[in-house]
Design a protein around this motif. Sequence first.
Motif, PDB file in Angstrom:
ATOM      1  N   ILE A  76      22.704 124.053-103.275  1.00  0.00           N
ATOM      2  CA  ILE A  76      22.939 123.346-102.001  1.00  0.00           C
ATOM      3  C   ILE A  76      21.634 123.202-101.247  1.00  0.00           C
ATOM      4  O   ILE A  76      21.268 122.124-100.789  1.00  0.00           O
ATOM      5  N   LYS A  77      20.907 124.322-101.140  1.00  0.00           N
ATOM      6  CA  LYS A  77      19.639 124.316-100.416  1.00  0.00           C
ATOM      7  C   LYS A  77      18.653 123.353-101.043  1.00  0.00           C
ATOM      8  O   LYS A  77      17.990 122.569-100.335  1.00  0.00           O
ATOM      9  N   SER A  78      18.529 123.376-102.365  1.00  0.00           N
ATOM     10  CA  SER A  78      17.554 122.496-103.016  1.00  0.00           C
ATOM     11  C   SER A  78      17.926 121.022-102.866  1.00  0.00           C
ATOM     12  O   SER A  78      17.068 120.183-102.660  1.00  0.00           O
ATOM     13  N   VAL A  79      19.210 120.703-102.936  1.00  0.00           N
ATOM     14  CA  VAL A  79      19.648 119.311-102.783  1.00  0.00           C
ATOM     15  C   VAL A  79      19.439 118.840-101.338  1.00  0.00           C
ATOM     16  O   VAL A  79      18.939 117.740-101.088  1.00  0.00           O
ATOM     17  N   LEU A  80      19.777 119.684-100.376  1.00  0.00           N
ATOM     18  CA  LEU A  80      19.643 119.301 -98.963  1.00  0.00           C
ATOM     19  C   LEU A  80      18.170 119.208 -98.540  1.00  0.00           C
ATOM     20  O   LEU A  80      17.821 118.386 -97.709  1.00  0.00           O
ATOM     21  N   ASN A  81      17.328 120.054 -99.111  1.00  0.00           N
ATOM     22  CA  ASN A  81      15.922 120.064 -98.712  1.00  0.00           C
ATOM     23  C   ASN A  81      15.036 119.276 -99.659  1.00  0.00           C
ATOM     24  O   ASN A  81      13.841 119.152 -99.426  1.00  0.00           O
ATOM     25  N   GLY A  82      15.640 118.794-100.771  1.00  0.00           N
ATOM     26  CA  GLY A  82      14.874 118.197-101.828  1.00  0.00           C
ATOM     27  C   GLY A  82      14.438 116.796-101.582  1.00  0.00           C
ATOM     28  O   GLY A  82      13.558 116.229-102.091  1.00  0.00           O
ATOM     29  N   ARG A 102      25.056 111.087-114.552  1.00  0.00           N
ATOM     30  CA  ARG A 102      24.983 109.627-114.675  1.00  0.00           C
ATOM     31  C   ARG A 102      25.851 108.916-113.640  1.00  0.00           C
ATOM     32  O   ARG A 102      25.591 107.770-113.288  1.00  0.00           O
ATOM     33  N   GLN A 103      26.889 109.591-113.151  1.00  0.00           N
ATOM     34  CA  GLN A 103      27.743 108.998-112.116  1.00  0.00           C
ATOM     35  C   GLN A 103      27.084 109.069-110.734  1.00  0.00           C
ATOM     36  O   GLN A 103      27.590 108.517-109.768  1.00  0.00           O
ATOM     37  N   GLY A 104      25.977 109.809-110.660  1.00  0.00           N
ATOM     38  CA  GLY A 104      25.259 109.895-109.395  1.00  0.00           C
ATOM     39  C   GLY A 104      25.200 111.274-108.772  1.00  0.00           C
ATOM     40  O   GLY A 104      24.619 111.439-107.701  1.00  0.00           O
ATOM     41  N   ALA A 105      25.808 112.277-109.423  1.00  0.00           N
ATOM     42  CA  ALA A 105      25.737 113.633-108.868  1.00  0.00           C
ATOM     43  C   ALA A 105      24.297 114.136-108.921  1.00  0.00           C
ATOM     44  O   ALA A 105      23.552 113.819-109.843  1.00  0.00           O
ATOM     45  N   LYS A 106      23.910 114.920-107.917  1.00  0.00           N
ATOM     46  CA  LYS A 106      22.558 115.478-107.866  1.00  0.00           C
ATOM     47  C   LYS A 106      22.463 116.793-108.639  1.00  0.00           C
ATOM     48  O   LYS A 106      21.408 117.173-109.116  1.00  0.00           O
ATOM     49  N   GLU A 107      23.584 117.508-108.719  1.00  0.00           N
ATOM     50  CA  GLU A 107      23.621 118.804-109.401  1.00  0.00           C
ATOM     51  C   GLU A 107      24.991 118.981-110.027  1.00  0.00           C
ATOM     52  O   GLU A 107      25.938 118.253-109.702  1.00  0.00           O
ATOM     53  N   TYR A 108      25.105 120.001-110.876  1.00  0.00           N
ATOM     54  CA  TYR A 108      26.339 120.274-111.607  1.00  0.00           C
ATOM     55  C   TYR A 108      26.482 121.779-111.697  1.00  0.00           C
ATOM     56  O   TYR A 108      25.592 122.452-112.215  1.00  0.00           O
ATOM     57  N   VAL A 109      27.578 122.317-111.173  1.00  0.00           N
ATOM     58  CA  VAL A 109      27.807 123.764-111.179  1.00  0.00           C
ATOM     59  C   VAL A 109      29.127 124.037-111.890  1.00  0.00           C
ATOM     60  O   VAL A 109      30.133 123.385-111.607  1.00  0.00           O
ATOM     61  N   VAL A 110      29.117 124.994-112.804  1.00  0.00           N
ATOM     62  CA  VAL A 110      30.326 125.317-113.553  1.00  0.00           C
ATOM     63  C   VAL A 110      31.058 126.492-112.892  1.00  0.00           C
ATOM     64  O   VAL A 110      30.447 127.490-112.515  1.00  0.00           O
ATOM     65  N   LYS A 111      32.395 126.354-112.741  1.00  0.00           N
ATOM     66  CA  LYS A 111      33.236 127.424-112.212  1.00  0.00           C
ATOM     67  C   LYS A 111      33.463 128.461-113.305  1.00  0.00           C
ATOM     68  O   LYS A 111      33.496 128.102-114.471  1.00  0.00           O
ATOM     69  N   PRO A 112      33.688 129.727-112.990  1.00  0.00           N
ATOM     70  CA  PRO A 112      33.642 130.288-111.634  1.00  0.00           C
ATOM     71  C   PRO A 112      32.219 130.282-111.081  1.00  0.00           C
ATOM     72  O   PRO A 112      31.269 130.558-111.797  1.00  0.00           O
ATOM     73  N   VAL A 113      32.138 129.945-109.811  1.00  0.00           N
ATOM     74  CA  VAL A 113      30.854 129.737-109.149  1.00  0.00           C
ATOM     75  C   VAL A 113      30.234 131.062-108.733  1.00  0.00           C
ATOM     76  O   VAL A 113      30.907 131.902-108.143  1.00  0.00           O
TER      77      VAL A 113
END
Length: 122
Positions: free
Chosen positions: A116-122, A96-107
């Motif tokens: 990264i690829k999907s966001v950059l190419n999406g 809701r703050q505007g992030a395109k994706e959310y990844v939980v650590k440990p990554v």
Amino acid sequence: MGRTILVVDDSPTEIHILKGIIEKGGYSVISARDGESGIEEAKRSHPDLILMDVVMPGLNGFQATRQLNRAQETAAIPVILVTTKGQETDRAWGLRQGAKEYVVKPVASKELLGKIKSVLNG
């Protein structure tokens, strides 16, 4: 060689880990240690993508993401939140703050590079 990713995290260890994963994926990396300097760096260098930690002193990752999305000069830069906060409510709030994706650590490197690829190419 193409794209630059800004990593915003207050942990030098996390920056080191993320940098290793990202560089193996063929991207350049720049970093900032907190939300405020992350916003300044984004305005200065206009990275292709930002990986943003949430729990940081001062401006947290949710606040920094919201500011980046509201500022005309940085609104087009996608943000992926990378955090230890694994609750569904945190994820929903982050998006809701505007992030395109959310990844939980440990990554997991494969998961992170895939997002990264999907966001950059999406």
